[in-house]
Enzyme design. Structure first.
Site, PDB file in Angstrom:
ATOM      1  N   SER A 142       0.820  -1.210   0.000  1.00 16.54           N
ATOM      2  CA  SER A 142       0.000   0.000   0.000  1.00 16.54           C
ATOM      3  C   SER A 142       0.854   1.261   0.000  1.00 16.54           C
ATOM      4  O   SER A 142       1.795   1.374   0.793  1.00 16.54           O
ATOM      5  CB  SER A 142      -0.914   0.004   1.228  1.00 16.54           C
ATOM      6  OG  SER A 142      -1.499   1.275   1.429  1.00 16.54           O
ATOM      7  N   CYS A 143       0.493   2.200  -0.840  1.00 15.73           N
ATOM      8  CA  CYS A 143       1.188   3.487  -0.878  1.00 15.73           C
ATOM      9  C   CYS A 143       1.148   4.179   0.475  1.00 15.73           C
ATOM     10  O   CYS A 143       2.108   4.839   0.867  1.00 15.73           O
ATOM     11  CB  CYS A 143       0.543   4.359  -1.955  1.00 15.73           C
ATOM     12  SG  CYS A 143       1.063   6.091  -1.929  1.00 15.73           S
ATOM     13  N   PHE A 144       0.041   4.051   1.199  1.00 14.87           N
ATOM     14  CA  PHE A 144      -0.129   4.794   2.439  1.00 14.87           C
ATOM     15  C   PHE A 144       0.416   4.067   3.662  1.00 14.87           C
ATOM     16  O   PHE A 144       0.237   4.521   4.781  1.00 14.87           O
ATOM     17  CB  PHE A 144      -1.601   5.173   2.626  1.00 14.87           C
ATOM     18  CG  PHE A 144      -1.996   6.363   1.802  1.00 14.87           C
ATOM     19  CD1 PHE A 144      -1.941   7.646   2.326  1.00 14.87           C
ATOM     20  CD2 PHE A 144      -2.365   6.212   0.477  1.00 14.87           C
ATOM     21  CE1 PHE A 144      -2.258   8.745   1.564  1.00 14.87           C
ATOM     22  CE2 PHE A 144      -2.692   7.310  -0.302  1.00 14.87           C
ATOM     23  CZ  PHE A 144      -2.641   8.584   0.242  1.00 14.87           C
ATOM     24  N   LYS A 159       0.065   9.901   7.106  1.00 12.56           N
ATOM     25  CA  LYS A 159       0.267  10.301   5.712  1.00 12.56           C
ATOM     26  C   LYS A 159      -1.033  10.792   5.106  1.00 12.56           C
ATOM     27  O   LYS A 159      -2.020  10.069   5.041  1.00 12.56           O
ATOM     28  CB  LYS A 159       0.824   9.117   4.916  1.00 12.56           C
ATOM     29  CG  LYS A 159       1.125   9.410   3.462  1.00 12.56           C
ATOM     30  CD  LYS A 159       1.880   8.229   2.872  1.00 12.56           C
ATOM     31  CE  LYS A 159       2.040   8.285   1.392  1.00 12.56           C
ATOM     32  NZ  LYS A 159       2.812   7.133   0.876  1.00 12.56           N
TER      33      LYS A 159
END
Length: 272
Positions: A142-144, A159
């Site tokens: 996951s990007c986050f 974030k």
């Protein structure tokens, strides 16, 4: 005199069409077109995968087959981002030719307008420098799940905005996802845990768009923003390339992730 940037009014559309549009805008800039900024939404829940991302969880195609979400590839880098319609989040795309092809500098310069907007909201954001928290293996997709020098985080490390880049012959496409109020149920289905709590912004969608546009004119678009919706021929050109960004439900390659880099700049370089 500095030429104005093109402002494409916000639109909500299928994820593959949105990605094809951003890729097409990058090609137009390479052909001499103006720099572009746009903000947009997603017409259905969609998981966008970074162009070089090879860690795909086995249940993601199953969620797509069940109609819970769509899967698309981004032309930019980074990890998986969950996009939802309505007030869950907002995506930005900017296309420009920076004075120098320096990725850390480009991230800093290209995010200044977003930092201005959140300062005005009383929620200042800083560029990320370390992991936001210790994450389980699934969360690394996951990007986050992590924050790097490409991202904007609150003082407590949460974030708010994740960004990624694609460079083509000295011209930059930068994508960013601004998290607002994601669905906890869907987030758990996709990433195995709840999203990080974020403070509410205290303003509606139209107010947020107005604020972001004004801050972009102050800190990003030196020549201002000139509204120019897409014409019929432009839409036809975009639609012609949309299929290349749809992720096939069958035949997707599922591989394990490599060990994570610990340096924020090393992580950022891999994610762009």
């Amino acid at each position: 005199m500095t030429a104005p940037w093109r402002w494409i009014p916000p639109l909500e559309a299928d994820g593959a069409l949105q990605m094809a549009l951003d890729d097409w805008l990058l090609d137009q800039a390479l052909a001499g077109g103006p720099p572009v900024l746009r903000l947009y939404g997603w017409s259905r829940p969609t998981l966008s995968l970074g162009f070089h991302q090879r860690r795909l969880e086995s249940h993601w195609p199953s969620l797509a087959a069940a109609g819970r979400l769509a899967l698309v590839r981004r032309p930019s880098g980074g990890r998986a981002v969950l996009h939802e319609p309505e007030q869950a989040g907002l995506t930005y795309a900017l296309v420009q030719r920076p004075a120098q092809a320096n990725r850390p500098r480009a991230y800093a310069d290209s995010c200044r307008w977003l930092q201005r907007a959140f300062r005005e909201l009383g929620q200042p954001l800083a560029m990320g420098r370390a992991a936001a928290r210790a994450e389980a293996p699934l969360q690394r997709a996951s990007c986050f799940a992590t924050s790097t020098a490409a991202d904007l985080v609150h003082a407590n490390g949460a974030k708010r905005i994740g960004s990624a880049q694609l460079w083509r012959q000295g011209t930059l496409l930068q994508h960013g996802s601004l998290l607002l109020a994601p669905s906890e149920t869907l987030w758990r289905e996709v990433f195995g845990e709840a999203p990080t709590p974020l403070p509410p912004l205290g303003l509606g969608g139209h107010e947020l768009l107005t604020l972001l546009r004004r801050c972009a004119e102050q800190d990003l678009c030196a020549g201002g923003l000139q509204e120019q919706p897409l014409g019929g021929e432009e839409w036809a050109a975009v639609q012609a390339r949309a299929e290349r960004y749809r992720w096939p439900a069958a035949g997707a390659s599922l591989v394990s992730s490599a060990p994570e880099a610990t340096s924020p700049l090393a992580t950022m370089a891999r994610a762009t």
